[in-house]
Design a protein around this motif. Structure first.
Motif: not given
Length: 207
Positions: A74, A42-45, A79-80, A39-40
């Protein structure tokens, strides 16, 4: 854990990481650890990063990966950290199973059909997981035995988060994994995919 009961299956699946060890069993061409995607992520750009590909000593992978993620754009954050830690976890599982001191890491943002034809890889084995988007497709049963990489019928698909070890032709001519990237070109879909390969020490190079 239990063997897939489909006719002539080459797959082994379970909901724990021990499933991956089944790749060493004769007749198994695909070993899948069924799990949810971390989880989490999806915040990656995704539009602000570039693909990464490098090799490293498994014992030094954490620091090397940290530097490569910096270079790839990154942003530091939760998220990273989740991504970094999961890559380390999967690479460690892979290195232990393959008894490899060095690994190649590929992290790719996919928006095209990529390898859209069913194929086998000319490697010993390869770890694949999709963090975001559709998972890798593969075939099983009679189609896996008789496939000429045309239009097989028994198409299976990994879910986001699933981790697979695919046996390649350098390991087995009889039960290599036949797979492809799901065709997504033109749909607006995106995928974030991790690939881990073994590397001979003589071929290892660092970024």
């Amino acid at each position: 854990m239990s063997m897939d009961t489909k006719a002539r299956s080459i797959a082994f699946t379970a909901r724990n990481p021990k499933a991956l060890r089944a790749i060493r069993v004769e007749g198994v061409g695909i070993a899948i650890w069924e799990r949810s995607a971390p989880s989490g992520l999806s915040e990656l750009k995704l539009d602000e990063i570039v693909d990464i590909r490098f090799t490293a000593d498994i014992d030094k992978l954490s620091a090397t990966l940290d530097n490569v993620l910096d270079d790839a754009g990154h942003e530091r954050g939760v998220a990273r950290d989740i991504l970094h830690n999961d890559i380390l976890l999967l690479a460690d599982h892979f290195a232990q199973i393959m008894q490899s001191e060095f690994v190649e890491i590929r992290l790719e943002h996919v928006t095209t059909n990529a390898c859209k034809k069913f194929h086998t890889d000319y490697v010993t084995a390869r770890l694949i997981t999709t963090y975001l988007g559709q998972g890798t497709q593969w075939i099983d049963g009679d189609d896996a035995v008789d496939c000429d990489c045309g239009d097989p019928h028994n198409i299976q698909q990994m879910q986001a988060g699933d981790v697979a070890l695919f046996k390649g032709r350098l390991w087995s001519q009889d039960t290599p994994a036949i797979h492809r990237s799901p065709p997504i070109e033109g749909t607006g879909e995106e995928r974030l995919m991790l690939v881990v390969n073994p590397v001979e020490p003589s071929k290892a190079a660092y970024q």
